[in-house]
Enzyme design. Structure first.
Site, PDB file in Angstrom:
ATOM      1  CE  LYS A 201      -4.472  -2.215   1.483  1.00 36.50           C
ATOM      2  NZ  LYS A 201      -5.322  -2.450   2.481  1.00 36.50           N
ATOM      3  NE  ARG A 241      -7.168  -8.493   0.617  1.00 33.02           N
ATOM      4  CZ  ARG A 241      -6.699  -7.892  -0.447  1.00 33.02           C
ATOM      5  NH1 ARG A 241      -5.807  -7.011  -0.258  1.00 33.02           N
ATOM      6  NH2 ARG A 241      -7.454  -8.027  -1.555  1.00 33.02           N
TER       7      ARG A 241
HETATM    8  N1  HH2 Z   1      -7.160  -4.171   0.798  1.00 28.73           N
HETATM    9  C1  HH2 Z   1      -7.519  -4.414  -0.322  1.00 28.73           C
HETATM   10  C2  HH2 Z   1      -8.545  -4.906  -0.755  1.00 28.73           C
HETATM   11  N2  HH2 Z   1      -9.402  -5.645   0.247  1.00 28.73           N
HETATM   12  N3  HH2 Z   1      -9.609  -6.597   2.255  1.00 28.73           N
HETATM   13  C3  HH2 Z   1      -9.224  -6.847   3.501  1.00 28.73           C
HETATM   14  N4  HH2 Z   1      -9.804  -7.492   4.221  1.00 28.73           N
HETATM   15  N5  HH2 Z   1      -8.326  -5.879   4.014  1.00 28.73           N
HETATM   16  C4  HH2 Z   1      -7.626  -4.921   3.198  1.00 28.73           C
HETATM   17  O1  HH2 Z   1      -6.656  -4.270   3.855  1.00 28.73           O
HETATM   18  C5  HH2 Z   1      -7.962  -4.996   1.691  1.00 28.73           C
HETATM   19  C6  HH2 Z   1      -9.006  -5.658   1.179  1.00 28.73           C
HETATM   20  C7  HH2 Z   1      -6.692  -3.508  -1.367  1.00 28.73           C
HETATM   21  O2  HH2 Z   1      -5.824  -4.033  -1.907  1.00 28.73           O
HETATM   22  P1  HH2 Z   1      -5.672  -4.812  -3.253  1.00 28.73           P
HETATM   23  O3  HH2 Z   1      -6.715  -5.864  -3.280  1.00 28.73           O
HETATM   24  O4  HH2 Z   1      -4.405  -5.206  -3.547  1.00 28.73           O
HETATM   25  O5  HH2 Z   1      -5.889  -3.725  -4.476  1.00 28.73           O
HETATM   26  P2  HH2 Z   1      -7.403  -3.263  -5.188  1.00 28.73           P
HETATM   27  O6  HH2 Z   1      -8.302  -2.784  -4.236  1.00 28.73           O
HETATM   28  O7  HH2 Z   1      -6.669  -2.029  -6.153  1.00 28.73           O
HETATM   29  O8  HH2 Z   1      -7.635  -4.301  -6.034  1.00 28.73           O
END
Ligand code: HH2
Length: 281
Positions: A201, A241
Site C-alpha cells: 500500500k 492479507r
Molecule cells: N485491501 C484491499 C482490498 N481488499 N480486504 C481486506 N480485508 N483488507 C484489506 O486491507 C484490503 C482488502 C486493497 O488491496 P488490493 O486488493 O491489492 O488492491 P485493489 O483494491 O486495487 O484491487
C-alpha cells in the site's frame, strides 16, 4: 500453529499492484494455485478494485471475472471472495468460496444466510472519494467500536466465523494507518480474530522512502509490506492479507513460533476461529 496468510488475487484490469496480470481466468487460477503451493491458507479472489479513486464495476462484469476463478481454485485451496455485492457473494459461494471478504462491513446477513465466514473490514466512505480528507476525533476508538459492533451483530445473526480488519488505507491518512497499526493489540484484545492488509500500500512508500527521498514505488514495497505484516502478527493478528505469499508464510511461521498464545493467536484459532483452520487444505 502459525497465523494464517491470505494471498491476494485480483481479477481486474485496474488493481493498484497486480491489475491486468490475471484477467485471463487460466492465468488467475494458475497464480492462485502457485500461492497455495507457497503456503497461502486462503486465496482472496476480487473482481473490483477498491484502490482510492477506483470506478465501481457492474455486477455482471464482476460475476464474469470472479466465478470461473473461484470454481477453478476451490477444490484445491480455501477461497474467499472480495466483494461488496450480495449477488457476487452468492455466486462465489455457489462456486466454492467459504469466506466473504467484505470491505463494506455490511454483508453479515448474507454471510449468515450462506453459512460462510465473514471478514468485516472498516472503511470510511467509498473508494472513489474515501481519501478526500478523511477525519476522525479518535481513529482508534472509532474504528474499534464500529468493528466490535458489527462483529457482535454478525454473531447474533448466526455467523460462526467472524474476522475484523481495521481497513488500512480505506478512508485513512498515513497517521491514521500508523495509529491503527500501533494500537492493534487493543483490537486483538477485543476477542475477535483480526486480519490486517498492508501489502504494497501507498503509505509504506511514503513512510519509508528510498535513499533519494522519493516514495518507494509499488515494486519497492516488499520490505515495508513484510515489516508491517510481521508487526501485525506479533501484535496478535490471526491473518495477514498479502501479495507476496512465500515471504509472508516464512514470517508467519517465525512469529507463530515466537509469539505466546493470545486472544487472536493460537488459542483463538483453535477456538472460535476453528472453522477457518478446519477448512484449510
Ligand atoms: N485491501 C484491499 C482490498 N481488499 N480486504 C481486506 N480485508 N483488507 C484489506 O486491507 C484490503 C482488502 C486493497 O488491496 P488490493 O486488493 O491489492 O488492491 P485493489 O483494491 O486495487 O484491487
Amino acid at each position: 500453529m502459525r497465523p494464517l496468510v491470505m494471498g491476494v488475487l485480483n481479477v481486474t484490469p485496474d488493481s493498484f499492484s497486480d491489475g491486468g496480470r490475471y484477467l485471463d481466468p487460466e492465468a488467475a487460477v494458475a497464480h492462485g494455485l502457485a500461492m497455495a503451493a507457497e503456503g497461502a491458507d486462503v486465496v482472496d479472489v476480487g473482481g473490483e478494485s477498491s484502490r482510492p479513486g477506483a470506478t465501481p464495476v457492474a455486477e455482471g462484469e464482476e460475476l464474469r471475472r470472479v466465478v470461473p476463478v473461484v470454481r477453478g481454485l476451490a477444490p484445491h485451496v480455501r477461497v474467499s471472495v472480495d466483494t461488496v455485492k450480495p449477488a457476487v457473494a452468492v455466486a462465489a459461494v455457489a462456486a466454492g468460496a467459504t469466506l466473504l471478504n467484505d470491505i463494506s462491513g455490511g454483508l453479515w446477513s448474507v454471510a449468515a444466510e450462506l453459512g460462510v465466514g465473514w471478514v468485516a473490514m472498516h472503511m470510511r466512505g467509498t473508494p472513489p472519494t474515501m481519501q478526500d480528507d478523511p477525519r476522525y476525533d479518535d481513529v482508534v476508538a472509532e474504528v474499534h467500536a464500529v468493528l466490535r459492533r458489527r462483529a457482535a451483530r454478525a454473531r447474533r445473526a448466526g455467523v460462526g466465523e467472524v474476522w475484523v480488519d481495521p481497513g488500512i488505507g480505506f478512508g485513512k491518512t498515513d497517521a491514521h494507518n500508523l495509529a491503527l497499526l500501533r494500537h492493534l493489540p487493543e483490537l486483538v484484545a477485543g476477542g475477535d480474530p483480526v486480519v490486517v492488509g498492508t501489502s504494497r500500500k501507498g503509505f509504506l512508500g511514503r513512510l519509508a522512502p528510498g535513499p533519494d527521498g522519493a516514495p518507494a514505488p509499488v515494486a519497492g514495497r516488499l520490505p515495508g509490506s513484510l515489516a508491517t505484516a510481521t508487526w501485525a502478527l506479533a501484535a496478535g493478528a490471526g491473518m495477514v492479507r498479502v501479495h507476496d505469499v512465500a515471504p509472508a508464510v516464512e514470517a508467519a511461521t517465525l512469529v507463530g513460533t515466537v509469539r505466546p498464545p493470545g486472544p487472536s493467536g493460537d488459542a483463538m484459532l483453535a477456538g472460535r476461529g476453528a472453522a477457518a483452520v478446519g477448512r484449510r487444505r
